[in-house]
Scaffold this motif. Sequence first.
Motif, PDB file in Angstrom:
ATOM      1  N   LEU A 156       0.819  -1.209   0.000  1.00  0.00           N
ATOM      2  CA  LEU A 156       0.000   0.000   0.000  1.00  0.00           C
ATOM      3  C   LEU A 156       0.851   1.257   0.000  1.00  0.00           C
ATOM      4  N   SER A 157       2.017   1.192   0.622  1.00  0.00           N
ATOM      5  CA  SER A 157       2.895   2.367   0.711  1.00  0.00           C
ATOM      6  C   SER A 157       3.663   2.625  -0.580  1.00  0.00           C
ATOM      7  N   LYS A 158       3.663   1.667  -1.490  1.00  0.00           N
ATOM      8  CA  LYS A 158       4.384   1.834  -2.761  1.00  0.00           C
ATOM      9  C   LYS A 158       3.444   2.083  -3.931  1.00  0.00           C
ATOM     10  N   VAL A 159       2.392   1.296  -4.049  1.00  0.00           N
ATOM     11  CA  VAL A 159       1.493   1.427  -5.205  1.00  0.00           C
ATOM     12  C   VAL A 159       0.038   1.580  -4.791  1.00  0.00           C
ATOM     13  N   GLY A 160      -0.230   1.882  -3.514  1.00  0.00           N
ATOM     14  CA  GLY A 160      -1.596   2.086  -3.073  1.00  0.00           C
ATOM     15  C   GLY A 160      -2.461   0.873  -3.331  1.00  0.00           C
ATOM     16  N   TYR A 161      -3.667   1.119  -3.821  1.00  0.00           N
ATOM     17  CA  TYR A 161      -4.590   0.020  -4.105  1.00  0.00           C
ATOM     18  C   TYR A 161      -4.426  -0.514  -5.529  1.00  0.00           C
ATOM     19  N   GLY A 162      -3.389  -0.039  -6.237  1.00  0.00           N
ATOM     20  CA  GLY A 162      -3.083  -0.616  -7.535  1.00  0.00           C
ATOM     21  C   GLY A 162      -3.549   0.247  -8.697  1.00  0.00           C
ATOM     22  N   ILE A 163      -3.908  -0.407  -9.801  1.00  0.00           N
ATOM     23  CA  ILE A 163      -4.226   0.256 -11.070  1.00  0.00           C
ATOM     24  C   ILE A 163      -5.741   0.290 -11.246  1.00  0.00           C
ATOM     25  N   PRO A 164      -6.355   1.478 -11.340  1.00  0.00           N
ATOM     26  CA  PRO A 164      -7.811   1.549 -11.551  1.00  0.00           C
ATOM     27  C   PRO A 164      -8.225   1.016 -12.917  1.00  0.00           C
ATOM     28  N   ASN A 165      -9.456   0.534 -12.990  1.00  0.00           N
ATOM     29  CA  ASN A 165     -10.030  -0.010 -14.217  1.00  0.00           C
ATOM     30  C   ASN A 165     -11.284   0.797 -14.543  1.00  0.00           C
ATOM     31  N   LEU A 166     -11.271   1.529 -15.667  1.00  0.00           N
ATOM     32  CA  LEU A 166     -12.379   2.421 -15.984  1.00  0.00           C
ATOM     33  C   LEU A 166     -13.678   1.658 -16.202  1.00  0.00           C
ATOM     34  N   GLY A 167     -13.607   0.495 -16.823  1.00  0.00           N
ATOM     35  CA  GLY A 167     -14.818  -0.295 -17.028  1.00  0.00           C
ATOM     36  C   GLY A 167     -15.466  -0.682 -15.711  1.00  0.00           C
ATOM     37  N   LYS A 168     -14.659  -1.148 -14.749  1.00  0.00           N
ATOM     38  CA  LYS A 168     -15.198  -1.530 -13.447  1.00  0.00           C
ATOM     39  C   LYS A 168     -15.688  -0.310 -12.665  1.00  0.00           C
ATOM     40  N   ALA A 169     -15.008   0.825 -12.828  1.00  0.00           N
ATOM     41  CA  ALA A 169     -15.425   2.037 -12.126  1.00  0.00           C
ATOM     42  C   ALA A 169     -16.756   2.551 -12.656  1.00  0.00           C
ATOM     43  N   LYS A 170     -16.988   2.378 -13.962  1.00  0.00           N
ATOM     44  CA  LYS A 170     -18.208   2.890 -14.579  1.00  0.00           C
ATOM     45  C   LYS A 170     -19.400   1.951 -14.445  1.00  0.00           C
ATOM     46  N   TYR A 171     -19.138   0.652 -14.532  1.00  0.00           N
ATOM     47  CA  TYR A 171     -20.248  -0.281 -14.706  1.00  0.00           C
ATOM     48  C   TYR A 171     -20.148  -1.491 -13.786  1.00  0.00           C
ATOM     49  N   SER A 172     -21.304  -2.042 -13.482  1.00  0.00           N
ATOM     50  CA  SER A 172     -21.396  -3.370 -12.895  1.00  0.00           C
ATOM     51  C   SER A 172     -21.610  -4.382 -14.013  1.00  0.00           C
TER      52      SER A 172
END
Length: 750
Positions: free
Chosen positions: A602-618
């Motif tokens: 968590l101290s180096k890369v946080g929660y990782g790489i966001p995914n726009l598809g997952k952020a936008k949609y279920s």
Amino acid sequence: MPEFNHIFLPGSTSSFPYSTHGGGGFNLRPRLNRGQHGSRIQGAFTEAVSEFSEGDSDFEFVYIEFESAINFELAFDRFEDTAGNIRLATCRAISSTDDNEQITFKIAVYLNRTAVSSFLTKIEQYIAEDTPAGRPRNQNLVANIENIRAATLESFWQEPEISFPQPNENVWWEVWFSKSEGNEIQEAFSSLRENNLLVSERLLEFPENTVCLVRGTVNQLAEVILYRNNLAELRKPVETSDFFANLDKAWTGEFIDDLKARIINQIDEHEISVCLLDTGVNRVNPLLEDLIQARNLDSINPSWTNSDSYRYGHGTPMAGLILYGDLNEPLSSSDSINITNNVESIKIIDASTANDPDLYGKITLEAIASAEVINPSHKRIVCLAVTAPDHKYLGRPSSWSAAIDQKLFGAIDERNDNTLVLISGGNLPLNDRLNYPLANDDFSIEDPAQSFNSITVGSFTNKDRIDAVEFPGATLLANRGAMAPCNSTSILWNNKWPRKPDVVFEGGNDGVFDTGILDHDSLKLLSSGVGGVGKSWLTTFSDTSASVALASKFASELYQQYPDYKPETIRALIIHSADWNDIMLNSASLSDLNAEQKTDLLSKVGYGIPNLGKAKYSAENSLSIIAERSLKPFKYEESRVKTNEFHLFDLPWPSDILVELAELEVKLKITLSYFIEPNPGNRRYQDDQSYKSHGLRFKMIDRAEGLTLFKARVSKAIRDGLEDYIPEGNENWILGSQVRDKGSIQRIYG
């Protein structure tokens, strides 16, 4: 697989009384001879009062410095009262330089005549009187005090990593005053100017403090402000860094003309803006001129132009990334490209201006306010890549980060419902990257990216191509998918502070060639350049500045999908969608990592790489339920602040479907996002509990745990109402509370 919008959970939530189950006690020094100790403290206090007041028996107030015994805290709450007779002005934790991890606490305390008399009485009671429990009266107050002396200007210095200036050294100071009734702060400013000290016109306002910049010597400043009753603390002002490399590259105009012909401009279809606070933008670039309106450009200094004044540009390539992403992709394609992000550029630094310190917190607020005037109805993603690398706060708040936190929180009666801030984490110097990844552990996230309420963006990389003919034997520093060599971390931070960065985006890579660093265009992103004589309209760009530009593009497109969501919710969706790849996890599963390894992750890369598809949609196999609520965590009762309530959510599980899938393994992920109200005055040695107004957390009912007993496990107020309480449940998440419960956003796995 079909995609659909997330499920929004409307309606009210059940509220129940809440009180904490208690924590650790106050540690007292053992085996003290109270008579000898009390007499010594009494003498030292009397001498300190006399020294500060210069023997004047009619003094109005004094500032006294108290020092703790090694590795013992002082009873900080005993140095304040509601009447204002005694006030904790500053507090510092001073670590030893050896390997024994010894800490001494020093506090500067304001005491008026009444408080001085009262303090002497309490020392006498400590020496001679016992409590009904048989302990010395006022033991918590007196026992851990080791030294007392008259406060000096250095007592208010809040920069443990920076030496206090020499007496006659003419320097800039960041001066914090406590707010009070009357014109005391304006009187202080007038007095400073009358004594030939240079005072900046900009003031930064917090609920409890006013901050200004003053230039002068220690001796000059001491004569004016040390004997004012509203002095709170002193800090070194922020100086910004120059992080712009030579990234020149020639391209033909045919590629640009082809790309422009494929653009579908959808910017005017929504009222979401990305507000870029940087070096300005050259919108004459043909890739920008039709997409960024001239009215969207402004500067905090009327004497500056709005264009990018840096030779190779910084704001201009960031604007290109916000609009297009990495231009390598659309330039290599023949497909149409939809442009939806509305870009505002507010210039906050200029190459022609001397690098004097300034109140960058105030500048940031002024810049955002300028954008709000340009597009008053817009909701806004603020993109900030200007950071200060030489000011190692190591997670502790600064005036800059606190100003951003205050902006995002808003006010009690006027909450922020339209602004989210993204900040770059800052970069390792190029030559230091040869020691990747060990060097990254020792290079802290930069100011103001320690902000609680913003999203701090770090860098990973998928750039892995080096021309073996041009650079025979060259090797990559970072493997594909790993943390980027430029990435700063929060490894060095105290465990109290939030883990940063929150997420990572592409930031480019570096290599090693002939034992030196290889800083090559093939390992960077492509974006819009400043142009000009002999310069291309395209340029390469990298590091956390590139990452935060990409993150701002991501956030804006998500906000366009859900324009009615609160900024806290957009932040939650970004982080909720993120994940770590196999390289970051070292080909292990998260559950296989121990607590230290999870903290490092968590101290180096946080929660990782966001995914726009997952952020936008279920999706059919990945459902997100969103609930937005307001909670009043504290109440004022019986002349003191108490905890107030907790919320209980009854999630609408499809029980009949879940019964049919009883043998199927299900993964649960929960993300909590809220904005804290900052308290940047440096009391309690800048403990996170003192800085943040509240710290929300969450718990979940266990299998076969009764609802009443679950409530009792959460709240002492409910447990106290049960005659025979026997716990039925607990929680065992993959990311445990000791790892995740930091800052104002937490995510758990189960």
